[in-house]
Enzyme design. Structure first.
Site, PDB file in Angstrom:
ATOM      1  N   ASP A  72       0.984  -1.158   0.434  1.00  0.00           N
ATOM      2  CA  ASP A  72       0.015   0.094  -0.130  1.00  0.00           C
ATOM      3  C   ASP A  72       0.968   1.111   0.016  1.00  0.00           C
ATOM      4  O   ASP A  72       1.625   0.799   0.338  1.00  0.00           O
ATOM      5  CB  ASP A  72      -0.619  -0.103   1.448  1.00  0.00           C
ATOM      6  CG  ASP A  72      -1.437   1.340   1.538  1.00  0.00           C
ATOM      7  OD1 ASP A  72      -2.152   2.002   0.690  1.00  0.00           O
ATOM      8  OD2 ASP A  72      -1.346   1.566   2.873  1.00  0.00           O
TER       9      ASP A  72
ATOM     10  N   ASP B  11      -0.275   5.299   1.194  1.00  0.00           N
ATOM     11  CA  ASP B  11      -0.657   6.110   1.944  1.00  0.00           C
ATOM     12  C   ASP B  11      -0.411   5.279   3.524  1.00  0.00           C
ATOM     13  O   ASP B  11      -1.315   4.427   3.689  1.00  0.00           O
ATOM     14  CB  ASP B  11      -1.837   7.073   2.067  1.00  0.00           C
ATOM     15  CG  ASP B  11      -1.296   7.285   0.425  1.00  0.00           C
ATOM     16  OD1 ASP B  11      -1.340   8.860   0.319  1.00  0.00           O
ATOM     17  OD2 ASP B  11      -2.426   7.119  -0.472  1.00  0.00           O
TER      18      ASP B  11
HETATM   19  C1  XBP Z   1      -4.892   5.956   1.027  1.00  0.00           C
HETATM   20  C2  XBP Z   1      -6.635   7.169   0.293  1.00  0.00           C
HETATM   21  C3  XBP Z   1      -6.262   8.090  -0.320  1.00  0.00           C
HETATM   22  C4  XBP Z   1      -5.460   8.951  -0.013  1.00  0.00           C
HETATM   23  C5  XBP Z   1      -5.906  10.679  -0.551  1.00  0.00           C
HETATM   24  O1  XBP Z   1      -6.184   4.783   1.645  1.00  0.00           O
HETATM   25  O2  XBP Z   1      -7.815   6.862   1.108  1.00  0.00           O
HETATM   26  O3  XBP Z   1      -7.409   8.399  -0.530  1.00  0.00           O
HETATM   27  O4  XBP Z   1      -5.870   9.226   1.514  1.00  0.00           O
HETATM   28  O5  XBP Z   1      -4.928  10.051  -2.038  1.00  0.00           O
HETATM   29  P1  XBP Z   1      -4.760   3.218   1.290  1.00  0.00           P
HETATM   30  P2  XBP Z   1      -5.627  10.768  -3.590  1.00  0.00           P
HETATM   31  O6  XBP Z   1      -3.856   3.897   1.938  1.00  0.00           O
HETATM   32  O7  XBP Z   1      -5.875   2.738   1.698  1.00  0.00           O
HETATM   33  O8  XBP Z   1      -4.817   3.254  -0.550  1.00  0.00           O
HETATM   34  O9  XBP Z   1      -6.774  12.266  -3.150  1.00  0.00           O
HETATM   35  O10 XBP Z   1      -5.048  10.541  -4.377  1.00  0.00           O
HETATM   36  O11 XBP Z   1      -7.686   9.443  -3.295  1.00  0.00           O
HETATM   37 MG    MG Z   2      -2.666   3.246   3.460  1.00  0.00          MG
END
Ligand code: XBP
Ligand code: MG
Length: 248
Positions: A9, A11
């Site tokens: 993953d 973020d």
């Molecule tokens: C990450 C997210 C994303 C980011 C923002 O989730 O939910 O929406 O917060 O990015 P994960 P965007 O780590 O579970 O993939 O604004 O590009 O959506």
């Molecule tokens: Mg995440």
């Protein structure tokens, strides 16, 4: 089945992008659009339960600002606002404001040297994921970079993981996933994947009962990790051998 691939993953897992990256960029885009919306650190923790930036904006508007009337069609207005947020976010990444989490580059380097295949599975938009990977890793290291709207349903749906497995022609039992959040773990678990979770402030109280191992981070020789749930690990940091031991 031997360990064949690691799937990361982005973020919260590769880097703590949310509080000082995405959150700030959302607020910058809101201010630029003349909105008095301000997402505090605490509020953002609640909003994170809605994966996806566009989905999060829509949820906030409907739940917290129901009297607000965006220009029609609302979906296009949200997409435009999110596009601006993406520019602000990428800018923060290229400025080097968001470092990788402990152990990420070390483990990826070890995996590459051992011929382990690598992939990315993220809910965030592709330009956002690419900005971080280009700044701190190398896009070429990853056989598949699966992001954002490439699948119909975002995490906690398993779609992004199923997509990665299809692209790599691998079975779930060949792979190990790294996640930081409950929606991410649910997505991986629903795709029958084994998962290591590295928590942070926003996710440390979430339910990770289906994870193979829960850590505070992957650790470095000079920055030992802590095992929060799962088998004891006798090295101070997570290695490929630790990953393989989860397959024994
Ligand atoms: C990450 C997210 C994303 C980011 C923002 O989730 O939910 O929406 O917060 O990015 P994960 P965007 O780590 O579970 O993939 O604004 O590009 O959506
Ligand atoms: Mg995440």
């Amino acid at each position: 089945m031997p360990l064949t691939a690691l799937i990361f993953d982005v973020d919260g897992t590769i880097a703590e992008t949310e509080r000082d990256g995405h959150r700030v960029a959302f607020n910058q885009a809101f201010a630029e659009a003349g909105l008095d919306w301000q997402w505090s650190v605490a509020l953002y923790g609640k909003l994170l339960l809605v994966p996806g930036g566009k989905e999060r904006i829509e949820h906030y508007w409907q739940q917290y600002q129901p009297q607000f009337e965006p220009p029609a069609p609302a979906a296009a207005w949200i997409a435009g606002l999110h596009q601006r947020k993406t520019l602000y976010y990428r800018d923060r990444i290229t400025q080097g404001l968001i470092p990788l989490r402990p152990g990420i580059k070390r483990l990826i380097t070890e995996a590459r040297a051992a011929g382990i295949r690598l992939a990315i599975a993220t809910t965030s938009a592709l330009p956002n994921a690419m900005a971080l990977i280009e700044r701190s890793l190398e896009p070429d290291w990853f056989e598949v970079i699966a992001a954002g709207d490439i699948v119909p349903q975002k995490k906690p749906a398993p779609d992004i993981y199923t997509y990665v497995l299809q692209q790599m022609q691998l079975a779930p039992e060949d792979c190990l996933v790294f996640e930081d959040s409950e929606p991410g773990l649910i997505a991986a678990h629903q795709a029958s994947l084994r998962t290591v979770v590295t928590v942070h402030n926003y996710t440390q109280t979430q339910d990770f009962s289906t994870a193979q191992l829960v850590l505070d981070h992957l650790g470095e020789p000079e920055q030992p990790m802590q095992v929060l749930q799962g088998q004891a690990v006798d090295t101070p940091y997570f290695t490929l051998e630790t990953a393989r031991s989860l397959f024994a």
